[in-house]
Design a protein around this motif. Structure first.
Motif, PDB file in Angstrom:
ATOM      1  N   LEU A  24       0.601  -1.146  -0.025  1.00  0.00           N
ATOM      2  CA  LEU A  24       0.012  -0.099  -0.039  1.00  0.00           C
ATOM      3  C   LEU A  24       0.838   1.394   0.052  1.00  0.00           C
ATOM      4  O   LEU A  24       0.288   2.482  -0.272  1.00  0.00           O
ATOM      5  N   GLY A  25       2.281   1.365   0.425  1.00  0.00           N
ATOM      6  CA  GLY A  25       3.050   2.222   0.353  1.00  0.00           C
ATOM      7  C   GLY A  25       2.730   3.413   1.537  1.00  0.00           C
ATOM      8  O   GLY A  25       2.077   2.730   2.623  1.00  0.00           O
ATOM      9  N   SER A  26       3.199   4.460   1.244  1.00  0.00           N
ATOM     10  CA  SER A  26       3.220   5.383   2.575  1.00  0.00           C
ATOM     11  C   SER A  26       1.719   6.036   2.735  1.00  0.00           C
ATOM     12  O   SER A  26       0.961   5.959   1.644  1.00  0.00           O
ATOM     13  N   GLY A  27       1.093   6.426   3.885  1.00  0.00           N
ATOM     14  CA  GLY A  27      -0.243   6.841   4.003  1.00  0.00           C
ATOM     15  C   GLY A  27      -0.805   5.518   4.246  1.00  0.00           C
ATOM     16  O   GLY A  27      -0.613   4.424   4.381  1.00  0.00           O
ATOM     17  N   LYS A  28      -2.081   5.854   4.220  1.00  0.00           N
ATOM     18  CA  LYS A  28      -3.225   4.750   4.371  1.00  0.00           C
ATOM     19  C   LYS A  28      -2.992   3.916   5.395  1.00  0.00           C
ATOM     20  O   LYS A  28      -3.142   2.506   5.578  1.00  0.00           O
ATOM     21  N   GLY A  29      -2.789   4.521   6.546  1.00  0.00           N
ATOM     22  CA  GLY A  29      -2.315   3.792   8.058  1.00  0.00           C
ATOM     23  C   GLY A  29      -3.498   3.059   8.262  1.00  0.00           C
ATOM     24  O   GLY A  29      -3.136   1.654   8.653  1.00  0.00           O
ATOM     25  N   GLN A  30      -5.021   3.177   8.296  1.00  0.00           N
ATOM     26  CA  GLN A  30      -5.898   2.213   8.685  1.00  0.00           C
ATOM     27  C   GLN A  30      -6.105   0.980   7.816  1.00  0.00           C
ATOM     28  O   GLN A  30      -6.278  -0.079   8.275  1.00  0.00           O
ATOM     29  N   GLU A  31      -5.846   1.093   6.423  1.00  0.00           N
ATOM     30  CA  GLU A  31      -6.039   0.228   5.603  1.00  0.00           C
ATOM     31  C   GLU A  31      -4.695  -0.845   5.916  1.00  0.00           C
ATOM     32  O   GLU A  31      -5.015  -1.816   5.492  1.00  0.00           O
ATOM     33  N   LYS A  32      -3.498  -0.152   5.988  1.00  0.00           N
ATOM     34  CA  LYS A  32      -2.379  -0.894   6.042  1.00  0.00           C
ATOM     35  C   LYS A  32      -2.705  -1.904   7.336  1.00  0.00           C
ATOM     36  O   LYS A  32      -2.182  -2.862   7.641  1.00  0.00           O
ATOM     37  N   LYS A  33      -3.104  -1.164   8.685  1.00  0.00           N
ATOM     38  CA  LYS A  33      -3.415  -2.086   9.721  1.00  0.00           C
ATOM     39  C   LYS A  33      -4.178  -3.020   9.571  1.00  0.00           C
ATOM     40  O   LYS A  33      -3.945  -4.104  10.095  1.00  0.00           O
ATOM     41  N   LYS A  34      -5.493  -2.757   8.814  1.00  0.00           N
ATOM     42  CA  LYS A  34      -6.181  -3.881   8.769  1.00  0.00           C
ATOM     43  C   LYS A  34      -5.693  -5.146   8.183  1.00  0.00           C
ATOM     44  O   LYS A  34      -5.939  -6.211   7.960  1.00  0.00           O
ATOM     45  N   LEU A  35      -5.050  -4.661   6.795  1.00  0.00           N
ATOM     46  CA  LEU A  35      -4.173  -5.751   6.260  1.00  0.00           C
ATOM     47  C   LEU A  35      -3.282  -6.516   6.915  1.00  0.00           C
ATOM     48  O   LEU A  35      -3.147  -7.815   6.530  1.00  0.00           O
ATOM     49  N   ALA A  36      -2.327  -5.758   7.749  1.00  0.00           N
ATOM     50  CA  ALA A  36      -1.540  -6.457   8.707  1.00  0.00           C
ATOM     51  C   ALA A  36      -2.337  -7.517   9.583  1.00  0.00           C
ATOM     52  O   ALA A  36      -1.824  -8.427   9.805  1.00  0.00           O
ATOM     53  N   ILE A  37      -3.473  -6.992  10.078  1.00  0.00           N
ATOM     54  CA  ILE A  37      -4.034  -7.790  11.006  1.00  0.00           C
ATOM     55  C   ILE A  37      -4.517  -9.149  10.422  1.00  0.00           C
ATOM     56  O   ILE A  37      -4.504 -10.227  10.788  1.00  0.00           O
ATOM     57  N   ASP A  38      -5.322  -9.049   9.126  1.00  0.00           N
ATOM     58  CA  ASP A  38      -5.751  -9.923   8.341  1.00  0.00           C
ATOM     59  C   ASP A  38      -4.566 -10.779   7.800  1.00  0.00           C
ATOM     60  O   ASP A  38      -4.690 -12.176   8.081  1.00  0.00           O
ATOM     61  N   TYR A  39      -3.285 -10.353   7.519  1.00  0.00           N
ATOM     62  CA  TYR A  39      -2.052 -11.336   7.500  1.00  0.00           C
ATOM     63  C   TYR A  39      -1.776 -12.029   8.581  1.00  0.00           C
ATOM     64  O   TYR A  39      -1.631 -13.173   8.539  1.00  0.00           O
ATOM     65  N   VAL A  40      -1.889 -11.619   9.647  1.00  0.00           N
ATOM     66  CA  VAL A  40      -1.617 -12.337  10.908  1.00  0.00           C
ATOM     67  C   VAL A  40      -2.465 -13.484  11.146  1.00  0.00           C
ATOM     68  O   VAL A  40      -1.970 -14.412  11.450  1.00  0.00           O
ATOM     69  N   VAL A  41      -3.844 -13.200  11.163  1.00  0.00           N
ATOM     70  CA  VAL A  41      -4.686 -14.205  11.382  1.00  0.00           C
ATOM     71  C   VAL A  41      -4.861 -15.232  10.240  1.00  0.00           C
ATOM     72  O   VAL A  41      -4.678 -16.401  10.725  1.00  0.00           O
ATOM     73  N   LYS A  42      -4.718 -14.911   8.939  1.00  0.00           N
ATOM     74  CA  LYS A  42      -4.671 -15.884   7.880  1.00  0.00           C
ATOM     75  C   LYS A  42      -3.479 -16.810   7.992  1.00  0.00           C
ATOM     76  O   LYS A  42      -3.511 -17.864   7.710  1.00  0.00           O
ATOM     77  N   ASN A  43      -2.254 -16.288   8.464  1.00  0.00           N
ATOM     78  CA  ASN A  43      -1.001 -17.057   8.478  1.00  0.00           C
ATOM     79  C   ASN A  43      -0.977 -17.849   9.897  1.00  0.00           C
ATOM     80  O   ASN A  43       0.010 -18.502  10.057  1.00  0.00           O
ATOM     81  N   LEU A  44      -1.789 -17.912  10.661  1.00  0.00           N
ATOM     82  CA  LEU A  44      -1.668 -18.804  12.215  1.00  0.00           C
ATOM     83  C   LEU A  44      -1.863 -20.247  11.596  1.00  0.00           C
ATOM     84  O   LEU A  44      -2.726 -20.588  10.617  1.00  0.00           O
ATOM     85  N   PRO A  45      -1.092 -21.104  12.196  1.00  0.00           N
ATOM     86  CA  PRO A  45      -1.105 -22.410  11.674  1.00  0.00           C
ATOM     87  C   PRO A  45      -2.227 -23.152  12.504  1.00  0.00           C
ATOM     88  O   PRO A  45      -2.049 -24.169  13.152  1.00  0.00           O
ATOM     89  N   PHE A  46      -3.513 -22.874  12.314  1.00  0.00           N
ATOM     90  CA  PHE A  46      -4.568 -23.329  12.718  1.00  0.00           C
ATOM     91  C   PHE A  46      -5.809 -23.396  11.706  1.00  0.00           C
ATOM     92  O   PHE A  46      -5.690 -22.811  10.843  1.00  0.00           O
ATOM     93  N   PRO A  47      -6.782 -24.453  11.727  1.00  0.00           N
ATOM     94  CA  PRO A  47      -7.970 -24.593  11.043  1.00  0.00           C
ATOM     95  C   PRO A  47      -8.499 -23.152  11.414  1.00  0.00           C
ATOM     96  O   PRO A  47      -8.478 -22.205  12.099  1.00  0.00           O
ATOM     97  N   SER A  48      -9.522 -22.847  10.205  1.00  0.00           N
ATOM     98  CA  SER A  48     -10.237 -21.396  10.206  1.00  0.00           C
ATOM     99  C   SER A  48     -10.981 -21.062  11.445  1.00  0.00           C
ATOM    100  O   SER A  48     -11.022 -20.046  11.828  1.00  0.00           O
ATOM    101  N   PHE A  49     -11.888 -22.152  11.884  1.00  0.00           N
ATOM    102  CA  PHE A  49     -12.594 -21.916  13.032  1.00  0.00           C
ATOM    103  C   PHE A  49     -11.491 -21.481  14.276  1.00  0.00           C
ATOM    104  O   PHE A  49     -12.105 -20.575  15.071  1.00  0.00           O
ATOM    105  N   VAL A  50     -10.539 -22.029  14.207  1.00  0.00           N
ATOM    106  CA  VAL A  50      -9.657 -21.757  15.520  1.00  0.00           C
ATOM    107  C   VAL A  50      -9.024 -20.223  15.416  1.00  0.00           C
ATOM    108  O   VAL A  50      -9.003 -19.699  16.343  1.00  0.00           O
TER     109      VAL A  50
END
Length: 82
Positions: A24-50
C-alpha cells in the motif's frame, strides 16, 4: 501453547507490517493496519474456526503487536538510494 502462540503472532506481525507497507505504500494507515491484522490471522497455523476464535480472544494483543512492529519498522535506518 499460549506462549508459543504469542511468539508466532509477534513474528507474523513483523512480516505483516512489511507486507502491508510494500503493498500500500506510505499513508493509508488504517488500511495497512487492517491488512496487517488479516495477514497475521490468515497465517496462523490453525484451522479457520480456531483462527476466528484466536482473532477474537487476542484482538487487543494482535493490535498492540502490530503497533509495536510499525514502531520497529520506522526505527530501522532508511535504505540508501531512496
Amino acid at each position: 501453547m499460549f506462549k508459543n502462540l504469542k511468539s508466532k503472532i509477534k513474528e507474523l506481525a513483523k512480516n505483516a507490517v512489511f507486507v502491508a507497507e510494500s503493498q500500500l505504500g506510505s499513508g493509508k494507515g488504517q488500511e495497512k493496519k487492517k491488512l496487517a491484522i488479516d495477514y497475521v490471522v490468515k497465517n496462523l497455523p490453525f484451522p479457520s474456526f480456531v483462527k476466528n476464535i484466536i482473532s477474537v480472544l487476542l484482538s487487543s494483543f494482535i493490535d498492540d503487536v502490530i503497533e509495536i512492529s510499525v514502531s520497529y519498522m520506522k526505527s530501522l535506518p532508511a535504505k540508501e538510494g531512496e
